[in-house]
Design a protein around this motif. Structure first.
Motif, short mmCIF file in Angstrom:
data_model
loop_
_atom_site.label_atom_id
_atom_site.label_comp_id
_atom_site.label_asym_id
_atom_site.label_seq_id
_atom_site.Cartn_x
_atom_site.Cartn_y
_atom_site.Cartn_z
N THR A 154 0.83 -1.21 0.00
CA THR A 154 0.00 0.00 0.00
C THR A 154 0.86 1.26 0.00
O THR A 154 0.63 2.18 -0.79
CB THR A 154 -0.95 0.01 1.22
N LYS A 155 1.87 1.32 0.86
CA LYS A 155 2.72 2.51 0.98
C LYS A 155 3.60 2.71 -0.26
O LYS A 155 4.09 3.81 -0.49
CB LYS A 155 3.60 2.42 2.23
N PHE A 156 3.77 1.66 -1.04
CA PHE A 156 4.66 1.74 -2.21
C PHE A 156 3.91 2.14 -3.49
O PHE A 156 4.53 2.50 -4.48
CB PHE A 156 5.37 0.39 -2.42
N LEU A 157 2.60 2.09 -3.47
CA LEU A 157 1.82 2.34 -4.69
C LEU A 157 2.17 3.67 -5.36
O LEU A 157 2.34 3.72 -6.58
CB LEU A 157 0.32 2.30 -4.39
N ASP A 158 2.29 4.73 -4.58
CA ASP A 158 2.60 6.05 -5.15
C ASP A 158 4.02 6.12 -5.71
O ASP A 158 4.30 6.91 -6.61
CB ASP A 158 2.41 7.15 -4.11
N ASP A 159 4.91 5.29 -5.18
CA ASP A 159 6.32 5.32 -5.61
C ASP A 159 6.63 4.34 -6.74
O ASP A 159 7.73 4.39 -7.29
CB ASP A 159 7.22 5.01 -4.41
N HIS A 160 5.70 3.45 -7.06
CA HIS A 160 5.97 2.44 -8.08
C HIS A 160 6.19 3.10 -9.44
O HIS A 160 5.33 3.87 -9.89
CB HIS A 160 4.81 1.43 -8.15
N PRO A 161 7.32 2.82 -10.09
CA PRO A 161 7.63 3.45 -11.37
C PRO A 161 6.59 3.18 -12.46
O PRO A 161 6.38 4.00 -13.34
CB PRO A 161 8.97 2.85 -11.77
N GLY A 162 5.92 2.06 -12.39
CA GLY A 162 4.91 1.72 -13.40
C GLY A 162 3.52 2.23 -13.06
O GLY A 162 2.58 1.99 -13.80
N GLY A 163 3.39 2.90 -11.93
CA GLY A 163 2.09 3.40 -11.49
C GLY A 163 1.37 2.38 -10.62
O GLY A 163 1.69 1.20 -10.62
N ASP B 232 7.87 -11.27 -15.14
CA ASP B 232 7.83 -10.91 -16.55
C ASP B 232 8.38 -9.51 -16.80
O ASP B 232 8.93 -9.23 -17.87
CB ASP B 232 6.41 -11.00 -17.10
N VAL B 233 8.23 -8.63 -15.84
CA VAL B 233 8.70 -7.25 -15.99
C VAL B 233 10.22 -7.19 -15.91
O VAL B 233 10.85 -6.33 -16.50
CB VAL B 233 8.05 -6.35 -14.91
N GLY B 234 10.82 -8.14 -15.22
CA GLY B 234 12.27 -8.15 -15.09
C GLY B 234 12.76 -7.16 -14.06
O GLY B 234 13.61 -6.32 -14.34
N HIS B 235 12.22 -7.25 -12.85
CA HIS B 235 12.62 -6.34 -11.77
C HIS B 235 14.09 -6.54 -11.41
O HIS B 235 14.61 -7.65 -11.46
CB HIS B 235 11.74 -6.57 -10.53
N SER B 236 14.73 -5.46 -11.01
CA SER B 236 16.13 -5.50 -10.60
C SER B 236 16.27 -6.21 -9.26
O SER B 236 15.28 -6.40 -8.54
CB SER B 236 16.68 -4.08 -10.49
N SER B 237 17.50 -6.55 -8.93
CA SER B 237 17.74 -7.19 -7.62
C SER B 237 17.42 -6.21 -6.49
O SER B 237 16.99 -6.61 -5.41
CB SER B 237 19.18 -7.68 -7.52
N THR B 238 17.58 -4.92 -6.75
CA THR B 238 17.22 -3.90 -5.75
C THR B 238 15.72 -3.92 -5.49
O THR B 238 15.28 -3.86 -4.34
CB THR B 238 17.64 -2.50 -6.23
N ALA B 239 14.94 -4.00 -6.58
CA ALA B 239 13.48 -4.04 -6.44
C ALA B 239 13.06 -5.30 -5.68
O ALA B 239 12.17 -5.25 -4.83
CB ALA B 239 12.82 -4.00 -7.81
N LYS B 240 13.73 -6.41 -5.97
CA LYS B 240 13.40 -7.66 -5.27
C LYS B 240 13.74 -7.55 -3.79
O LYS B 240 13.02 -8.06 -2.93
CB LYS B 240 14.12 -8.83 -5.93
#
Length: 137
Positions: A34-43, A61-69
């Motif tokens: 919930t707190k990450f929704l506004d910060d998500h790069p894809g919206g 499928d999006v291929g998130h970076s290791s940082t995102a994981k």
């Protein structure tokens, strides 16, 4: 990690599917993003469409970076009861149909006839010509 080892059913997770309360499932773990929704790069819509189901494939499928994981750890709230998640079925193409021997034999007969019929017509034409030809004296 924020979770205390709590196990949620898919139904429980799917009840958290709004922009004010959004949970997702990735690799059998439940995350309150919930707190990450506004910060998500894809919206936020990208995440909101993945609620109420196992979003692992969407996430991978999006291929998130290791940082995102790695960021997922701070949103972890527990695990999902895998017995409540429907099993994903993969598309398996139907087996190729085996041609019957009858089809093969009929194909063979057709090929022979395509060769022999013109020869028979040519032979018949030559035979008629030789019989109707007047002998030269």
């Amino acid at each position: 990690m924020g979770g205390d080892g709590k196990v949620f059913t898919l139904e429980e997770v799917s009840q958290h599917s709004s922009s004010q309360d959004c949970w997702i499932i990735i690799h059998g773990k439940v995350y309150d993003v919930t707190k990450f929704l506004d910060d998500h790069p894809g919206g936020d819509e990208v995440i909101l469409t993945s609620t109420g189901k196992d979003a692992t494939d969407d996430f991978e499928d999006v291929g998130h970076s290791s940082t995102a994981k790695a960021m997922l750890d701070e949103y972890y709230v527990g695990d999902v009861d895998t017995a409540t998640v429907p099993i994903k079925t993969k598309f398996v193409p139907p087996p190729k149909q085996v041609e019957s021997s009858q089809n093969k034999s009929s194909d063979f007969v057709i090929k022979i006839l395509q060769f022999l019929v013109p020869l028979l017509i040519l032979g018949l034409a030559l035979g008629i010509r030789s019989y109707t030809k007047t002998p030269s004296s």
